[in-house]
Design an enzyme around this catalytic site. Sequence first.
Site, PDB file in Angstrom:
ATOM      1  N   GLU A 290      -8.135   9.037   8.000  1.00  0.00           N
ATOM      2  CA  GLU A 290      -7.072  10.040   8.066  1.00  0.00           C
ATOM      3  C   GLU A 290      -7.212  11.197   7.103  1.00  0.00           C
ATOM      4  O   GLU A 290      -6.219  11.806   6.706  1.00  0.00           O
ATOM      5  CB  GLU A 290      -5.726   9.360   7.815  1.00  0.00           C
ATOM      6  CG  GLU A 290      -5.530   8.800   6.399  1.00  0.00           C
ATOM      7  CD  GLU A 290      -5.858   7.336   6.241  1.00  0.00           C
ATOM      8  OE1 GLU A 290      -5.362   6.701   5.289  1.00  0.00           O
ATOM      9  OE2 GLU A 290      -6.620   6.797   7.077  1.00  0.00           O
ATOM     10  N   GLU A 324      -3.784   8.089  13.126  1.00  0.00           N
ATOM     11  CA  GLU A 324      -4.364   8.910  12.046  1.00  0.00           C
ATOM     12  C   GLU A 324      -3.490  10.125  11.743  1.00  0.00           C
ATOM     13  O   GLU A 324      -3.362  10.528  10.575  1.00  0.00           O
ATOM     14  CB  GLU A 324      -5.783   9.342  12.412  1.00  0.00           C
ATOM     15  CG  GLU A 324      -6.738   8.200  12.709  1.00  0.00           C
ATOM     16  CD  GLU A 324      -6.802   7.149  11.613  1.00  0.00           C
ATOM     17  OE1 GLU A 324      -6.649   7.504  10.425  1.00  0.00           O
ATOM     18  OE2 GLU A 324      -6.985   5.971  11.936  1.00  0.00           O
TER      19      GLU A 324
END
Length: 881
Positions: A290, A324
């Site tokens: 992420e 994410e």
Amino acid sequence: MDPKDRDILPDVAKPKHYDLSLFDLKLGGSWQYKGTLKIDTVVTKSTSEFVLNSKEIEVQSAEVSPKDGGQSIKFSGVSYDEKSERVTLKFPQDIAPADVILTIEFTGTMNSHMAGFYRSKYKPPVTPSLATPKDGDQYYMLSTQFEACDARRAFPCFDEPNLKSTFDFEIEIPKDLTALSNMPVKNVRDGSSADLKFVSFDRTPIMSTYLLAWAVGDFEYVEATTERKYNGAGIPVRVYTTRGLKEQARFALSYAHRTIDYFSEIFEIDYPLPKSDLLAVHEFAMGAMENWGLVTYRTTAVLFEEGKSDAKYKNRIAYVVAHELAHQWFGNLVTMDWWNELWLNEGFATWVGWLAVDHFHPEWNVWSQFVAEGTQTAFQLDALRASHPIEVPVKNALDVDQIFDHISYLKGSSVIRMLSSHLGQETFLRGVASYLKAHAYTNATTNDLWSALSKASNQDVHNFMDPWIRKIGFPLVTVTEEPNQISLKQKRFLARGDVKPEEDETVWWIPLGIKAGPKSTVNEQQSLVAKSDTIRGIDEQGFYKLNKDQCGFYRTNYPPERLARLGKSQDLLSTEDKIGLIGDASALAVSGEGTSAALLSLVEGFQNESDYLVWSQIATSLGNLRSVFSANDEVAAGLKKFIVKLTTPAVEKVGWEFRPDEDYLTGQLRRLLIATAGHAGHQETVAEAKKRFDLWASGADKTAIHANLRSPVYSINVAEGGQKAYERVKEEYLQTDSIDGKEIALLSLGRTKDQALVKDYIDFLFSGKIAVQDLHTGAVSMAANSKARVTFWEFIKANWPLVEGTMSANKVVLERFIRMGLSKFADEAIEQDIINFYKDKDQSGFDRGLVIVSDTIRTNAAYKARDEQRVLEWLKTHGYA
């Protein structure tokens, strides 16, 4: 845990800002690069040395300069502690508390280990730029993976999540390549030679080191703009790929910009960065990462080609993109204070990722999928003594990789779903928004989240959630029926059914969610808050069921007659209810608190089921039965007959042909039923699979196998068809240009029953032709093949230096390989052999995985010893054996 118990850097200096410049990249050969780093640092205590995190980095020089001017002090020495991954910079005199600039010149390596600043090899579908790094017919892209503790592999830094800083970053690259980072490009200037350029990026917000990211390659992109306006304009959202693949990124792109808008709305905070990039990375240890503003993905988690990719990857991509992007707020904007609260990031992002997919695709019934794939998987690990609390003490950050597991992600998200269901989703999200606003750009703890949710709901969330987070395991609720009431008892559930009093001291808050009566009405607020209680007003002659929609994270043990009646009341059960019932019956059979006979009787009643996700749970439960009892030929044959009879109506009804107007779940049901029936020996299914495979393999009809049916057709033919089919699927692995094709072929090859081919497959796994990231897929296929498991284990023992050497540079991959490859045995002699083999080996990075393997094998062995004859008797009594 108390911060004093953490093994952290000395508290003599705190970073405020990093200015990082990378140059002289050797794109081939040594793959080295040079770096200059300037860290704006607050010295808090007088010191003559600075200790930073550093791994595989060589420091050439260092100096300290007072920020307000004055004489610089050059370092007098440097020492490295490889075990703790630290570098100590020594200075000839004490540096007094002040703001200083710490400047470091260093050399690093673009490694091939999928960690730090690393290189990924790939074969491009079109001619790449001449500047693209190349070695033989392999081309390379460069990218980073810093979570949890690998920013230090790219540059020296204070690599702890609560030591947040801002970052300026620049990199020197060939003019024909593209550089990406967290922020937009600020400027481009000439490099040290005519063919090079320096690309610099805007300053990041304050963030943790593990979220910094960059990438270099022969990239192209597809772009969309958010529909919502941010500071008066839409945000550009791009999915980057290496050249020739960008059209396969359009599916992910179609979700990304809408997901950013959706989260901006429900979190009540605008997406905080000026752009959002997603990047497909060819070699990737995880599913995705992420990084703020530059999320990186394994190719199968972000690329999709209509007509060539299996439709199941649509579901995966939509979810992983949402997971994410949720982190851009929950994790990046607000970060856990320390790694023991990793679940705060991952559990929440998992739950809200599915929330977003449900928002865009209510017809996919994703909460049923979550119960079947998420909750049930979490139960499996959490039912072992080898489990750990959701919030697990982490003394040393280097131990954290092994808790990126089903407890942090799936149990974490399951208890969040339980809490959200109890508080009401609107109230829950309002509390989350308050939490994010209160802690933006800082670090927070689980208690901070509970406080925000308590305030939003006017309930004491701390009180009823703390045991779920800080205690190991989960409860089993046992039901006893009495006239016009039921008695309930809770105790910790263990898969071996042998919980000891000292392991059973936790009293969980358990939302009961009792559906009762002909209209299946629910009292939402009824809870079990003691070891036992009585619920009055329940007609034991009528319908009732605990744990509506499997929202609570607990198993339920009904009297046998009640379980049988529930199996006949399917019209009153939701899909999640059915999944929960089957999952509970399966787990109780393993633990001995139920029986395999009760499970088989329950499942027998689902012959006319038409829901894919219910069938998914049935297939999982029966697959475990087949695995545990595979060594008994009579039981194995009886279970195959049982599965053939069970699946025949459904597989004949769903057929082989895909209709243009057909929904996603029907397509998935077809794939599952063909695989389940085919591997149980359903003759018509096997014959059709062979016919289609032969047409495809011979070249007579390249379209004979629908993209969604490659997995069952390949695997049935490898299992049934000998060397010819095996070699053709192996060839497909080496030649396929479909994004998911290698994964499908690799899993299918592991189905072979021929011992010579099993050995060939294992050799193939370690031939250098399989990407290291995919080796755990090979381990999964070997573990699932009862004819191959022992051969696989014997290979590992005989070739441990090769196995370890192939994966040891990335312990995440090695741990996954060991855990997934060895935990299907049901033989305590093999479990002891595994313990004995590894006792004199370095187990760092996979020691927890070995404990899970041991616990699982002992559980399977106890189940096999207890129930093998009972299963055989049931199969004989019902005409299957």
